[in-house]
Design a protein around this motif. Structure first.
Motif, PDB file in Angstrom:
ATOM      1  N   GLN A 198       0.848  -1.189   0.000  1.00  0.00           N
ATOM      2  CA  GLN A 198       0.000   0.000   0.000  1.00  0.00           C
ATOM      3  C   GLN A 198       0.890   1.247   0.000  1.00  0.00           C
ATOM      4  O   GLN A 198       1.757   1.395   0.843  1.00  0.00           O
ATOM      5  N   VAL A 199       0.652   2.116  -0.967  1.00  0.00           N
ATOM      6  CA  VAL A 199       1.436   3.339  -1.072  1.00  0.00           C
ATOM      7  C   VAL A 199       0.849   4.404  -0.157  1.00  0.00           C
ATOM      8  O   VAL A 199      -0.367   4.617  -0.133  1.00  0.00           O
ATOM      9  N   GLN A 200       1.731   5.053   0.588  1.00  0.00           N
ATOM     10  CA  GLN A 200       1.294   6.116   1.490  1.00  0.00           C
ATOM     11  C   GLN A 200       2.227   7.312   1.385  1.00  0.00           C
ATOM     12  O   GLN A 200       3.435   7.152   1.188  1.00  0.00           O
ATOM     13  N   LEU A 201       1.639   8.493   1.540  1.00  0.00           N
ATOM     14  CA  LEU A 201       2.388   9.734   1.683  1.00  0.00           C
ATOM     15  C   LEU A 201       1.954  10.341   3.006  1.00  0.00           C
ATOM     16  O   LEU A 201       0.756  10.558   3.226  1.00  0.00           O
ATOM     17  N   VAL A 202       2.914  10.622   3.881  1.00  0.00           N
ATOM     18  CA  VAL A 202       2.594  11.138   5.208  1.00  0.00           C
ATOM     19  C   VAL A 202       3.317  12.464   5.417  1.00  0.00           C
ATOM     20  O   VAL A 202       4.550  12.511   5.420  1.00  0.00           O
TER      21      VAL A 202
ATOM     22  N   LEU B  28       8.550  27.782   8.111  1.00  0.00           N
ATOM     23  CA  LEU B  28       8.147  26.414   8.446  1.00  0.00           C
ATOM     24  C   LEU B  28       8.747  25.483   7.406  1.00  0.00           C
ATOM     25  O   LEU B  28       8.986  25.881   6.258  1.00  0.00           O
ATOM     26  N   ARG B  29       8.942  24.241   7.834  1.00  0.00           N
ATOM     27  CA  ARG B  29       9.471  23.229   6.929  1.00  0.00           C
ATOM     28  C   ARG B  29       8.521  22.049   6.938  1.00  0.00           C
ATOM     29  O   ARG B  29       8.309  21.434   7.981  1.00  0.00           O
ATOM     30  N   LEU B  30       7.943  21.739   5.794  1.00  0.00           N
ATOM     31  CA  LEU B  30       7.036  20.600   5.658  1.00  0.00           C
ATOM     32  C   LEU B  30       7.797  19.415   5.058  1.00  0.00           C
ATOM     33  O   LEU B  30       8.613  19.589   4.147  1.00  0.00           O
ATOM     34  N   SER B  31       7.508  18.242   5.584  1.00  0.00           N
ATOM     35  CA  SER B  31       8.104  17.018   5.055  1.00  0.00           C
ATOM     36  C   SER B  31       7.016  16.036   4.674  1.00  0.00           C
ATOM     37  O   SER B  31       5.946  16.014   5.293  1.00  0.00           O
ATOM     38  N   CYS B  32       7.301  15.223   3.679  1.00  0.00           N
ATOM     39  CA  CYS B  32       6.362  14.194   3.223  1.00  0.00           C
ATOM     40  C   CYS B  32       7.170  12.937   2.933  1.00  0.00           C
ATOM     41  O   CYS B  32       8.026  12.941   2.038  1.00  0.00           O
ATOM     42  N   VAL B  33       6.892  11.901   3.691  1.00  0.00           N
ATOM     43  CA  VAL B  33       7.609  10.637   3.521  1.00  0.00           C
ATOM     44  C   VAL B  33       6.734   9.660   2.764  1.00  0.00           C
ATOM     45  O   VAL B  33       5.592   9.398   3.158  1.00  0.00           O
ATOM     46  N   GLY B  34       7.288   9.117   1.679  1.00  0.00           N
ATOM     47  CA  GLY B  34       6.565   8.136   0.890  1.00  0.00           C
ATOM     48  C   GLY B  34       6.958   6.724   1.267  1.00  0.00           C
ATOM     49  O   GLY B  34       8.107   6.458   1.625  1.00  0.00           O
ATOM     50  N   SER B  35       6.004   5.810   1.209  1.00  0.00           N
ATOM     51  CA  SER B  35       6.277   4.407   1.489  1.00  0.00           C
ATOM     52  C   SER B  35       5.457   3.536   0.551  1.00  0.00           C
ATOM     53  O   SER B  35       4.465   3.980  -0.015  1.00  0.00           O
ATOM     54  N   GLY B  36       5.891   2.289   0.399  1.00  0.00           N
ATOM     55  CA  GLY B  36       5.154   1.347  -0.427  1.00  0.00           C
ATOM     56  C   GLY B  36       5.653   1.247  -1.862  1.00  0.00           C
ATOM     57  O   GLY B  36       5.256   0.344  -2.585  1.00  0.00           O
TER      58      GLY B  36
END
Length: 119
Positions: A1-5, A18-26
């Motif tokens: 399952q692909v996720q972006l958090v 501000l610093r935004l981060s997005c970690v992808g998985s799957g």
């Protein structure tokens, strides 16, 4: 399952950062366009910045040029948005998204993170 958090949203005063981060998985995101989009109350969702994960080329909305920087770390599957000189009009829910090269619509979306800039 692909996720972006996504993470990193919050409340900041005008002029702050501000610093935004997005970690992808799957999956890996080679040959993808990674993007940050935002949606303010009563407005449509709009693109803020994009990055080509192969070439590293970037694009920005006119309203954020010179203030925001998008980057991608393929070793961590992470896309980051550094936001400086924030303005009240930057207040919105920010979304991370990914689409394959050549596609117009996004394949994957994060859940969104709230950014509020006070005057």
């Amino acid at each position: 399952q692909v996720q972006l958090v996504e993470s990193g949203g919050g409340l900041v005063q005008a002029g702050g950062s501000l610093r935004l981060s997005c970690v992808g998985s799957g999956r890996t995101f080679r040959s993808y366009v990674m993007a940050w989009l935002r949606q303010a109350p009563g407005k449509e969702r709009a693109s803020v910045a994009t990055i080509n994960t192969n070439s590293g080329s970037t694009s920005y909305a006119d309203s954020v040029k010179g203030r925001f920087t998008i980057s991608y770390d393929n070793t961590k599957n992470t896309v980051t948005l550094q936001m400086n000189s924030l303005k009240p009009e930057d207040t919105a829910v920010y979304y991370c998204a990914a689409r394959r090269f050549g596609k117009v619509t996004y394949d994957y979306w994060g859940q969104g993170t709230q950014v509020t800039v006070s005057s």
